[in-house]
Design a protein around this motif. Structure first.
Motif, PDB file in Angstrom:
ATOM      1  N   GLY A 118      59.742  47.081 142.616  1.00 27.29           N
ATOM      2  CA  GLY A 118      58.904  46.559 141.488  1.00 27.29           C
ATOM      3  C   GLY A 118      57.946  45.741 141.761  1.00 27.29           C
ATOM      4  N   GLU A 119      57.006  45.461 140.849  1.00 32.26           N
ATOM      5  CA  GLU A 119      55.705  44.715 141.136  1.00 32.26           C
ATOM      6  C   GLU A 119      56.164  43.291 141.329  1.00 32.26           C
ATOM      7  OE1 GLU A 119      52.756  44.813 138.054  1.00 32.26           O
ATOM      8  OE2 GLU A 119      52.755  46.881 138.120  1.00 32.26           O
ATOM      9  N   GLY A 120      57.432  43.023 140.492  1.00 32.16           N
ATOM     10  CA  GLY A 120      57.845  41.407 140.456  1.00 32.16           C
ATOM     11  C   GLY A 120      58.207  41.135 142.040  1.00 32.16           C
ATOM     12  N   GLU A 121      59.332  42.120 142.363  1.00 35.36           N
ATOM     13  CA  GLU A 121      59.744  42.076 143.616  1.00 35.36           C
ATOM     14  C   GLU A 121      58.913  41.907 144.852  1.00 35.36           C
ATOM     15  OE1 GLU A 121      63.351  44.635 146.367  1.00 35.36           O
ATOM     16  OE2 GLU A 121      62.512  45.387 144.465  1.00 35.36           O
ATOM     17  N   VAL A 122      57.732  42.598 144.640  1.00 40.67           N
ATOM     18  CA  VAL A 122      56.599  42.694 145.571  1.00 40.67           C
ATOM     19  C   VAL A 122      56.174  41.236 145.732  1.00 40.67           C
ATOM     20  CG1 VAL A 122      54.451  43.350 146.324  1.00 40.67           C
ATOM     21  CG2 VAL A 122      56.193  44.968 145.671  1.00 40.67           C
ATOM     22  N   VAL A 123      55.841  40.641 144.500  1.00 42.64           N
ATOM     23  CA  VAL A 123      55.357  39.343 144.445  1.00 42.64           C
ATOM     24  C   VAL A 123      56.055  38.362 145.036  1.00 42.64           C
ATOM     25  CG1 VAL A 123      54.279  37.522 142.634  1.00 42.64           C
ATOM     26  CG2 VAL A 123      53.817  39.801 142.668  1.00 42.64           C
ATOM     27  N   LEU A 124      57.545  38.313 144.576  1.00 46.71           N
ATOM     28  CA  LEU A 124      58.590  37.417 145.211  1.00 46.71           C
ATOM     29  C   LEU A 124      58.530  37.521 146.756  1.00 46.71           C
ATOM     30  CD1 LEU A 124      61.220  37.533 142.659  1.00 46.71           C
ATOM     31  CD2 LEU A 124      59.941  35.575 143.009  1.00 46.71           C
ATOM     32  N   LYS A 125      58.364  38.614 147.232  1.00 47.07           N
ATOM     33  CA  LYS A 125      58.361  38.811 148.644  1.00 47.07           C
ATOM     34  C   LYS A 125      57.214  38.380 149.404  1.00 47.07           C
ATOM     35  CE  LYS A 125      61.152  42.103 151.755  1.00 47.07           C
ATOM     36  NZ  LYS A 125      62.158  41.495 151.548  1.00 47.07           N
ATOM     37  N   ILE A 126      56.028  38.964 148.973  1.00 53.20           N
ATOM     38  CA  ILE A 126      54.529  38.576 149.737  1.00 53.20           C
ATOM     39  C   ILE A 126      53.523  38.001 148.884  1.00 53.20           C
ATOM     40  CG2 ILE A 126      55.215  40.675 151.380  1.00 53.20           C
ATOM     41  CD1 ILE A 126      53.194  42.572 149.737  1.00 53.20           C
ATOM     42  N   GLY A 127      54.014  37.607 147.869  1.00 53.46           N
ATOM     43  CA  GLY A 127      52.920  37.048 146.971  1.00 53.46           C
ATOM     44  C   GLY A 127      51.812  37.929 146.155  1.00 53.46           C
ATOM     45  N   LYS A 128      51.103  37.244 145.483  1.00 53.13           N
ATOM     46  CA  LYS A 128      50.140  38.076 144.628  1.00 53.13           C
ATOM     47  C   LYS A 128      48.990  38.642 145.710  1.00 53.13           C
ATOM     48  CE  LYS A 128      50.256  35.048 140.776  1.00 53.13           C
ATOM     49  NZ  LYS A 128      49.479  34.262 139.478  1.00 53.13           N
ATOM     50  N   PRO A 129      48.343  39.806 145.249  1.00 53.85           N
ATOM     51  CA  PRO A 129      47.499  40.477 145.933  1.00 53.85           C
ATOM     52  C   PRO A 129      46.073  39.933 146.001  1.00 53.85           C
ATOM     53  CG  PRO A 129      47.711  41.588 143.861  1.00 53.85           C
ATOM     54  CD  PRO A 129      48.634  40.489 143.731  1.00 53.85           C
ATOM     55  N   ASP A 130      45.491  40.059 147.201  1.00 51.92           N
ATOM     56  CA  ASP A 130      44.106  39.344 147.236  1.00 51.92           C
ATOM     57  C   ASP A 130      43.113  40.363 146.406  1.00 51.92           C
ATOM     58  OD1 ASP A 130      44.603  37.498 149.460  1.00 51.92           O
ATOM     59  OD2 ASP A 130      44.863  39.240 150.631  1.00 51.92           O
ATOM     60  N   HIS A 131      43.461  41.600 146.053  1.00 56.72           N
ATOM     61  CA  HIS A 131      42.430  42.237 145.331  1.00 56.72           C
ATOM     62  C   HIS A 131      43.422  43.303 144.296  1.00 56.72           C
ATOM     63  CE1 HIS A 131      39.875  45.685 144.170  1.00 56.72           C
ATOM     64  NE2 HIS A 131      38.828  44.663 143.963  1.00 56.72           N
ATOM     65  N   GLU A 132      43.172  43.450 143.249  1.00 54.36           N
ATOM     66  CA  GLU A 132      43.792  44.317 142.114  1.00 54.36           C
ATOM     67  C   GLU A 132      42.868  45.394 141.653  1.00 54.36           C
ATOM     68  OE1 GLU A 132      46.760  44.504 138.570  1.00 54.36           O
ATOM     69  OE2 GLU A 132      46.616  42.613 139.705  1.00 54.36           O
ATOM     70  N   ALA A 133      42.898  46.587 141.600  1.00 54.45           N
ATOM     71  CA  ALA A 133      42.393  47.591 140.936  1.00 54.45           C
ATOM     72  C   ALA A 133      43.169  48.618 140.074  1.00 54.45           C
ATOM     73  CB  ALA A 133      41.771  48.578 141.763  1.00 54.45           C
ATOM     74  N   LEU A 134      42.766  48.638 138.862  1.00 55.92           N
ATOM     75  CA  LEU A 134      43.535  49.467 137.798  1.00 55.92           C
ATOM     76  C   LEU A 134      42.805  50.656 137.944  1.00 55.92           C
ATOM     77  CD1 LEU A 134      45.622  49.241 135.568  1.00 55.92           C
ATOM     78  CD2 LEU A 134      43.925  48.398 134.052  1.00 55.92           C
ATOM     79  N   HIS A 135      43.620  51.629 137.757  1.00 58.78           N
ATOM     80  CA  HIS A 135      43.013  53.299 137.902  1.00 58.78           C
ATOM     81  C   HIS A 135      43.259  53.945 136.631  1.00 58.78           C
ATOM     82  CE1 HIS A 135      42.242  52.868 142.006  1.00 58.78           C
ATOM     83  NE2 HIS A 135      43.458  52.323 142.395  1.00 58.78           N
ATOM     84  N   ARG A 136      44.523  53.555 135.959  1.00 61.53           N
ATOM     85  CA  ARG A 136      44.764  54.306 134.723  1.00 61.53           C
ATOM     86  C   ARG A 136      45.635  53.251 133.817  1.00 61.53           C
ATOM     87  NH1 ARG A 136      47.874  59.828 133.960  1.00 61.53           N
ATOM     88  NH2 ARG A 136      49.754  58.313 134.262  1.00 61.53           N
ATOM     89  N   ALA A 137      44.934  53.130 132.568  1.00 57.33           N
ATOM     90  CA  ALA A 137      45.773  52.297 131.511  1.00 57.33           C
ATOM     91  C   ALA A 137      45.547  52.939 130.382  1.00 57.33           C
ATOM     92  CB  ALA A 137      45.332  50.865 131.606  1.00 57.33           C
TER      93      ALA A 137
END
Length: 95
Positions: free
Chosen positions: A35-54
């Motif tokens: 999950g996104e939260g698990e990723v952030v806890l493990k490696i931190g926030k991304p340097d860049h984020e792109a939204l493809h579909r919302a």
């Protein structure tokens, strides 16, 4: 500023730098399904984020990119998320 506060500030900054360095080393352990939260806890926030579909009522799709870091200087890590879970992990080596 007293000596104790200065020492605490120095220790805090060293701990933060150490945690950031460890995050880069952990990038290779990111796997599909996390999950996104698990990723952030493990490696931190991304340097860049792109939204493809919302689109309302449909799963969100986005990409997080982590630029090369001193602990992983030649690797660009890209994570594709579908509905809040890692759907694809791409690690590109740039020489």
């Amino acid at each position: 500023m007293d000596l104790n506060r200065l020492a605490a500030l120095v220790l805090l900054s060293l701990a933060s730098a150490s945690a950031m360095a460890a995050d880069a080393a952990e990038r290779k352990f990111i796997r599909k399904g996390m999950g996104e939260g698990e990723v952030v806890l493990k490696i931190g926030k991304p340097d860049h984020e792109a939204l493809h579909r919302a689109v309302k009522g449909q799963p969100e799709e986005k990409t997080w990119t982590y630029f090369p870091h001193a602990r992983d200087p030649q690797t660009l890590t890209t994570l594709r998320f579908h509905a809040g879970r890692v759907a694809e992990v791409e690690r590109k080596i740039a020489r």
